[in-house]
Structure formats: C-alpha cells, structure tokens
Design a protein around this motif. Structure first.
Motif, PDB file in Angstrom:
ATOM      1  N   ALA A   9     -16.157  51.344  -5.755  1.00  0.00           N
ATOM      2  CA  ALA A   9     -15.707  50.890  -4.438  1.00  0.00           C
ATOM      3  C   ALA A   9     -16.619  51.442  -3.346  1.00  0.00           C
ATOM      4  O   ALA A   9     -16.960  50.743  -2.384  1.00  0.00           O
ATOM      5  N   LEU A  10     -17.036  52.709  -3.501  1.00  0.00           N
ATOM      6  CA  LEU A  10     -17.966  53.322  -2.544  1.00  0.00           C
ATOM      7  C   LEU A  10     -19.283  52.561  -2.517  1.00  0.00           C
ATOM      8  O   LEU A  10     -19.802  52.230  -1.437  1.00  0.00           O
ATOM      9  N   LEU A  11     -19.826  52.244  -3.682  1.00  0.00           N
ATOM     10  CA  LEU A  11     -21.090  51.512  -3.731  1.00  0.00           C
ATOM     11  C   LEU A  11     -20.959  50.127  -3.106  1.00  0.00           C
ATOM     12  O   LEU A  11     -21.859  49.656  -2.414  1.00  0.00           O
ATOM     13  N   LYS A  12     -19.819  49.487  -3.318  1.00  0.00           N
ATOM     14  CA  LYS A  12     -19.596  48.163  -2.722  1.00  0.00           C
ATOM     15  C   LYS A  12     -19.607  48.262  -1.197  1.00  0.00           C
ATOM     16  O   LYS A  12     -20.197  47.429  -0.517  1.00  0.00           O
ATOM     17  N   ALA A  22     -27.478  52.056   4.547  1.00  0.00           N
ATOM     18  CA  ALA A  22     -27.194  51.932   3.115  1.00  0.00           C
ATOM     19  C   ALA A  22     -28.198  52.731   2.280  1.00  0.00           C
ATOM     20  O   ALA A  22     -27.815  53.438   1.348  1.00  0.00           O
ATOM     21  N   LEU A  23     -29.469  52.614   2.619  1.00  0.00           N
ATOM     22  CA  LEU A  23     -30.496  53.345   1.875  1.00  0.00           C
ATOM     23  C   LEU A  23     -30.297  54.852   1.997  1.00  0.00           C
ATOM     24  O   LEU A  23     -30.380  55.593   1.017  1.00  0.00           O
ATOM     25  N   LEU A  24     -30.014  55.311   3.197  1.00  0.00           N
ATOM     26  CA  LEU A  24     -29.775  56.740   3.407  1.00  0.00           C
ATOM     27  C   LEU A  24     -28.551  57.211   2.620  1.00  0.00           C
ATOM     28  O   LEU A  24     -28.592  58.259   1.963  1.00  0.00           O
ATOM     29  N   LEU A  25     -27.478  56.434   2.655  1.00  0.00           N
ATOM     30  CA  LEU A  25     -26.274  56.812   1.902  1.00  0.00           C
ATOM     31  C   LEU A  25     -26.523  56.805   0.398  1.00  0.00           C
ATOM     32  O   LEU A  25     -26.056  57.697  -0.313  1.00  0.00           O
ATOM     33  N   LEU A  26     -27.248  55.810  -0.082  1.00  0.00           N
ATOM     34  CA  LEU A  26     -27.569  55.771  -1.517  1.00  0.00           C
ATOM     35  C   LEU A  26     -28.378  56.989  -1.922  1.00  0.00           C
ATOM     36  O   LEU A  26     -28.110  57.616  -2.953  1.00  0.00           O
ATOM     37  N   ARG A  27     -29.375  57.310  -1.124  1.00  0.00           N
ATOM     38  CA  ARG A  27     -30.264  58.419  -1.470  1.00  0.00           C
ATOM     39  C   ARG A  27     -29.541  59.764  -1.392  1.00  0.00           C
ATOM     40  O   ARG A  27     -29.704  60.614  -2.261  1.00  0.00           O
ATOM     41  N   GLN A  28     -28.747  59.960  -0.351  1.00  0.00           N
ATOM     42  CA  GLN A  28     -28.153  61.270  -0.109  1.00  0.00           C
ATOM     43  C   GLN A  28     -26.777  61.475  -0.744  1.00  0.00           C
ATOM     44  O   GLN A  28     -26.409  62.598  -1.039  1.00  0.00           O
ATOM     45  N   VAL A  58     -26.384  51.269  -8.969  1.00  0.00           N
ATOM     46  CA  VAL A  58     -27.177  51.677  -7.808  1.00  0.00           C
ATOM     47  C   VAL A  58     -28.205  50.601  -7.468  1.00  0.00           C
ATOM     48  O   VAL A  58     -28.395  50.255  -6.296  1.00  0.00           O
ATOM     49  N   CYS A  59     -28.849  50.042  -8.474  1.00  0.00           N
ATOM     50  CA  CYS A  59     -29.821  48.963  -8.261  1.00  0.00           C
ATOM     51  C   CYS A  59     -29.146  47.749  -7.629  1.00  0.00           C
ATOM     52  O   CYS A  59     -29.691  47.144  -6.690  1.00  0.00           O
TER      53      CYS A  59
END
Length: 113
Positions: A9-12, A22-28, A58-59
């Motif tokens: 749900a977080l990734l969605k 989004a990129l910052l959240l994915l990375r961190q 993640v992809c």
C-alpha cells in the motif's frame, strides 16, 4: 501477511505522488533500506525469492511514478549508486549475499575476541 500488505500500500501511494518526491521516498524509505536487516540475518537461499518480488515491486513503483516502462538496461542503471550515475535504487536480491556474508563474518570476528 499484514506487513507485506502495508508495504505494498505504501509503494502504491509513493507511485502516485510527484516523481521527484516518489524517487526520494523510494530511495530513502521504500527501497533496500527496508530489508537490510532481513538481508543481513537470513541466508540468501532462504530470502532470495521474496527479495526478487520486493525488487519487482520497487521497479513497478518507479515505473508508475516516472510514467515510463524502463528497459532492463535502464533499470540496472537506476539501481546504481548516485556516485556511479544511478538513482540509488539498490537491488535487495543483488546485495543480499554480500550483506549476509559481511554480517556472518562480523559475528565470527566478535566471537573470536
């Protein structure tokens, strides 16, 4: 599993915000850092299937947030560190063996002293 559902749900949600955010959240917050403990404490032979699924999610989130369908080469570059020209979206499955071995040897060194 409840934790898996929460994470998916977080990734969605991450995939639906501004691409830079989004990129910052994915990375961190949503990438490999979420699984470092599992990668260090679980033999890769046990965890690899789940780590591959995690990498795929993640992809997909990256793809959704950037509105692109990255080729394998583009995704490999995105998984490189920032200093190597990537986006810092490290692969959990790729790094799991090194994480486990470093933890294994560190514990061995601690017990020798």
């Amino acid at each position: 599993n409840n934790n898996k559902s929460k994470f998916l749900a977080l990734l969605k949600e991450v995939g639906s915000v501004d691409p830079q955010v989004a990129l910052l959240l994915l990375r961190q917050c949503g990438g490999f850092c979420r699984l470092v403990h599992i990668a260090r404490c679980t033999p890769p032979s046990v965890a690899l299937e789940g780590l591959h699924l995690f990498d795929e999610e993640v992809c997909q989130t990256f793809s959704d947030s950037m509105c692109i369908d990255p080729s394998d080469l583009v995704w490999q570059q995105a998984q490189l560190s920032l200093s190597r020209g990537g986006l810092g979206l490290r692969s959990a499955s790729l790094h799991s063996s090194a994480a486990f071995m470093s933890s294994f040897f560190y514990v061995g060194l601690c017990y020798q002293h």
